[in-house]
Every structure is written in C-alpha cells, then in structure tokens.
Scaffold this motif. Structure first.
Motif, mmCIF file in Angstrom:
data_model
loop_
_atom_site.group_PDB
_atom_site.id
_atom_site.type_symbol
_atom_site.label_atom_id
_atom_site.label_comp_id
_atom_site.label_asym_id
_atom_site.label_seq_id
_atom_site.Cartn_x
_atom_site.Cartn_y
_atom_site.Cartn_z
ATOM 1 N N UNK A 1 0.839 -1.197 0.000
ATOM 2 C CA UNK A 1 0.000 0.000 0.000
ATOM 3 C C UNK A 1 0.874 1.247 0.000
ATOM 4 N N UNK A 2 1.958 1.214 0.755
ATOM 5 C CA UNK A 2 2.951 2.292 0.753
ATOM 6 C C UNK A 2 4.323 1.647 0.846
ATOM 7 N N UNK A 3 5.202 2.000 -0.093
ATOM 8 C CA UNK A 3 6.533 1.397 -0.088
ATOM 9 C C UNK A 3 7.591 2.390 0.358
ATOM 10 N N UNK A 4 8.746 2.349 -0.316
ATOM 11 C CA UNK A 4 9.853 3.233 0.038
ATOM 12 C C UNK A 4 9.437 4.689 -0.156
ATOM 13 N N UNK A 5 9.843 5.577 0.759
ATOM 14 C CA UNK A 5 9.588 7.002 0.577
ATOM 15 C C UNK A 5 8.774 7.625 1.681
ATOM 16 N N UNK A 6 8.177 6.815 2.547
ATOM 17 C CA UNK A 6 7.469 7.393 3.688
ATOM 18 C C UNK A 6 8.191 6.951 4.956
ATOM 19 N N UNK A 7 7.646 7.310 6.102
ATOM 20 C CA UNK A 7 8.337 6.962 7.345
ATOM 21 C C UNK A 7 8.273 5.464 7.625
ATOM 22 N N UNK A 8 7.252 4.826 7.115
ATOM 23 C CA UNK A 8 7.134 3.368 7.259
ATOM 24 C C UNK A 8 6.410 2.826 6.038
ATOM 25 N N UNK A 9 6.661 1.594 5.715
ATOM 26 C CA UNK A 9 5.905 0.935 4.655
ATOM 27 C C UNK A 9 4.572 0.473 5.238
ATOM 28 N N UNK A 10 3.561 0.414 4.387
ATOM 29 C CA UNK A 10 2.257 -0.123 4.801
ATOM 30 C C UNK A 10 1.941 -1.294 3.885
ATOM 31 N N UNK A 11 1.795 -2.460 4.485
ATOM 32 C CA UNK A 11 1.621 -3.686 3.717
ATOM 33 C C UNK A 11 0.269 -4.315 4.040
ATOM 34 N N UNK A 12 -0.299 -4.951 3.052
ATOM 35 C CA UNK A 12 -1.597 -5.607 3.245
ATOM 36 C C UNK A 12 -1.452 -7.100 2.956
ATOM 37 N N UNK A 13 -1.228 -7.894 4.004
ATOM 38 C CA UNK A 13 -1.125 -9.345 3.803
ATOM 39 C C UNK A 13 -2.434 -9.896 3.254
ATOM 40 N N UNK A 14 -2.345 -11.013 2.519
ATOM 41 C CA UNK A 14 -3.568 -11.611 1.974
ATOM 42 C C UNK A 14 -4.465 -12.092 3.108
ATOM 43 N N UNK A 15 -5.770 -11.850 2.987
ATOM 44 C CA UNK A 15 -6.686 -12.293 4.042
ATOM 45 C C UNK A 15 -6.560 -13.806 4.264
ATOM 46 N N UNK A 16 -6.543 -14.197 5.496
ATOM 47 C CA UNK A 16 -6.510 -15.623 5.815
ATOM 48 C C UNK A 16 -5.124 -16.243 5.767
ATOM 49 N N UNK A 17 -4.123 -15.471 5.360
ATOM 50 C CA UNK A 17 -2.755 -16.012 5.328
ATOM 51 C C UNK A 17 -1.992 -15.530 6.565
ATOM 52 N N UNK A 18 -0.901 -16.225 6.864
ATOM 53 C CA UNK A 18 -0.007 -15.772 7.930
ATOM 54 C C UNK A 18 1.291 -15.259 7.310
ATOM 55 N N UNK A 19 2.075 -14.530 8.112
ATOM 56 C CA UNK A 19 3.358 -14.032 7.630
ATOM 57 C C UNK A 19 4.503 -14.816 8.277
#
Ligand SMILES: [Mg+2]
Length: 347
Positions: free
Chosen positions: A22-40
């Motif tokens: 959702x937001x990558x390099x260039x902000x203070x933090x990245x914002x990631x959206x893992x796939x629903x129902x999956x684990x990391x």
C-alpha cells in the motif's frame, strides 16, 4: 552521495512495488496488506565483510547472496516471498558498487516477485542485513520439530560445492579450465529452493535449510523433534567435482562445509514416491540420505563427545554417520577451516 540519493538509486534498480504494497519506500514506514486468511513468515540475516564473505567480494554476487540466504530461510518454512527490507552499512557510497549490488539483488527479487519496501543506509564497515516477509497458509507450514521416528531424511540438490569453492578461493587457487563443475556458482549464486519448500507443505514433517552444514542442521531437526538421525554417507549427493575427491574429504565438505542453501527435510516412507515426483516436476534432484530414529542412547555417534568443536551440535546431539561398510564415521574439520569461515551466520 547523500543518503536520499543512495536510497533513490536502490529503489530505482530494485522492484519496490507489488501486490500488497500500500505504501513502499519514501514514507516513514511501509504499509503492507497481507492476503486475508494467510499468515506471515519473517526472517532476517546479516552478512558482514570478513566474517561471512571475503573482503573485496563481487558486489553483484553479494546482492544476490544477501537476498538468497534470507529466501532460503523462507523456503525452509514453505513460505512464499512477498516483501523485503534492506539495511546497508557501507564504508563509502560508491555508485558503481551500489549499482552492481542492486543488480544482483534485483535479479533474484524479480525472479520471485518480491518487492523491496524499506530499510536503512548508514556509514561503517561493510555489512548487509536483509529481512524478508513471506506468505504462509492459515494452517500447516514446515518447522524443525515435526519429524517422526521412522521418517526418511531427504536433501535437495548437491552438498559441499560452496565449501569446496571457498577453500579454493582462500587458498588462492583460481578457476582452471579443468574445473567445469560450477562450484563457484554454488558459493556466489545459491538458488533458494522456494518452489520445493512450498511443494513440501503437502509431504514433509520437518524441514530446514542447510546453511551451517548438513550435520549441524539435521542435528537441529533431530533435537527439535526429540529424535536421533542416521545418515548413509554413500547416499550424499555431490557434483562431479565433489565425487572425484577422496571420500573423507568429500564427506567432510558435505557434512560440515555449510553455505549449501539446499533443503533437508523428513517425511514418512510412504511419501517417498510423491516426493521424488515433486523433485522431477521441479527439475531438482531430491535424494534420500537417511532416517530418523527414537533416541535410545544407541545413536550417539558423530554428535557425541567425539564431535569436533564448532559443528553447532550440543553434547548429546544425535546424528550418526555410516560409512558404506556400515561403520561409524566422525568428520574432521576440512583443512582450510583455520581461515575465517563464511557461513557461520545463524539459521
Ligand atoms: Mg535457516
């Protein structure tokens, strides 16, 4: 080169967008959206100059390897890579070095559809830390602790090539026309076995990647599973170059060399056919090399008190190695181990 220019240079060269970013390099933090129902699954590994690689190492190979060793850990869990963070400590911001490093990193990232979403750059002795995040099904996954007594032990690819190539490099022996084995590729450009790891979710009871040497890494599986392991030395898969060596030199490289980044895994005997078929489908040889057994004190073998220091086996660690004639074998350290040894990083 100012830090922002350095980061921009990396972000231009390495894929930084992709699914779930959702937001990558260039902000203070990245914002990631893992796939629903999956684990990391998350893993991080550092490579330091002079410890994990030789000073003056080819930056493109380093870019590849810094990511490859991390992806190998995701492979061992059966995870599918998604995102990475890169923390670079550089003695100086050399544009040519940076571009070559980014090429090596980007090649592997692109091949596995992985996006670089952040990290940090600082000045200091050369050090590379990569953190990878991968996707795992809601249930299942591979761990070190799931092996059962009677399970067979398998390994992918061949073992010992990277340690052989490192020994030659440290001894100042260059490539020769006679060496057509590609052992240098095993050291510099390991292929993380991601497709295999994901395929093994259906078959394996335990899995680990071989980073510190088969003996130490299978020892981790045995200990975590509360079992012992028995290895048939005659079964250990080797390249033509390794198979041409005197057998004790070959066994020592294959058992203790490390930096192989193959997967070692266990499965019940009835899964053997399906596992070999998976290997054929992936074009990756899978070899049965031994079995797991209940710990009853009988199998102390190479993991017992006779184990040379530095194998990563605690006293009572329990991997026994059998020569072709059935007798026990305890490896010696390869002759070049008195040099500083890459590949001592953690799991
Ligand atoms: Mg590992």
């Amino acid at each position: 080169m100012p830090e922002f220019a350095l980061i921009e240079r990396l972000a231009r060269a390495i894929p930084s967008r992709g699914p779930g970013v959702d937001l990558g390099i260039g902000d203070d933090a990245a914002v990631l959206a893992p796939e629903p129902g999956k684990r990391l699954a998350i893993s991080s590994d550092t490579l330091n100059e002079g410890v994990h690689f030789l000073p003056g190492a080819d930056p493109e190979a380093l870019g590849h390897k810094a990511l490859a060793v991390n992806l190998s850990d995701l492979a061992a869990m059966g995870a599918e890579p998604r995102w990475a963070l890169l923390n670079l400590t550089l003695p100086e911001a050399d544009a040519d070095w940076l571009d070559a490093f980014a090429r090596g990193f980007a090649g592997l990232a692109t091949a596995h559809e992985l996006a670089l979403v952040g990290g940090d750059t600082t000045q200091g002795p050369l050090s590379l830390t990569v953190t990878v995040l991968g996707s795992l099904p809601a249930q299942g996954g591979l761990t070190r602790s799931g092996a059962g007594a009677g399970d067979r032990v398998f390994v992918s690819g061949t073992l010992g090539d990277a340690a052989y190539a490192l020994g030659r490099r440290q001894a100042g022996v260059g490539d020769s026309a006679a060496d057509l084995s590609g052992t240098d590729a095993a050291l510099d450009r390991p292929s993380p076995r991601l497709a295999l790891g994901q395929g093994l979710l259906r078959h394996a009871t335990a899995c680990i990647d071989v980073s510190d040497g088969l003996l130490a890494d299978l020892g981790h599986v045995a200990r975590a599973s509360g079992l012992s392991a028995e290895l048939e030395l005659a079964s250990l898969p080797g390249s033509e170059t390794l198979l041409a060596l005197p057998e004790t030199q070959r066994w020592d490289l294959q058992l203790c060399g490390g930096d192989d980044y193959e997967l070692c895994f266990t499965a019940p005997p009835e899964r053997r056919e399906a596992i070999l078929a998976l290997g054929e489908q992936l074009g990756l040889p899978l070899t049965e090399i031994g079995f797991m057994a209940a710990t009853d004190g009988a199998a102390s073998g190479a993991g017992g008190e006779a184990t040379p220091a530095g194998h990563g086996l605690e006293p009572g660690g329990n991997v026994r190695c059998r020569r072709p004639d059935g007798s026990d074998y305890t490896p010696a350290r390869p002759a070049w181990e008195h040099f500083s040894r890459p590949g001592l990083s953690g799991p």
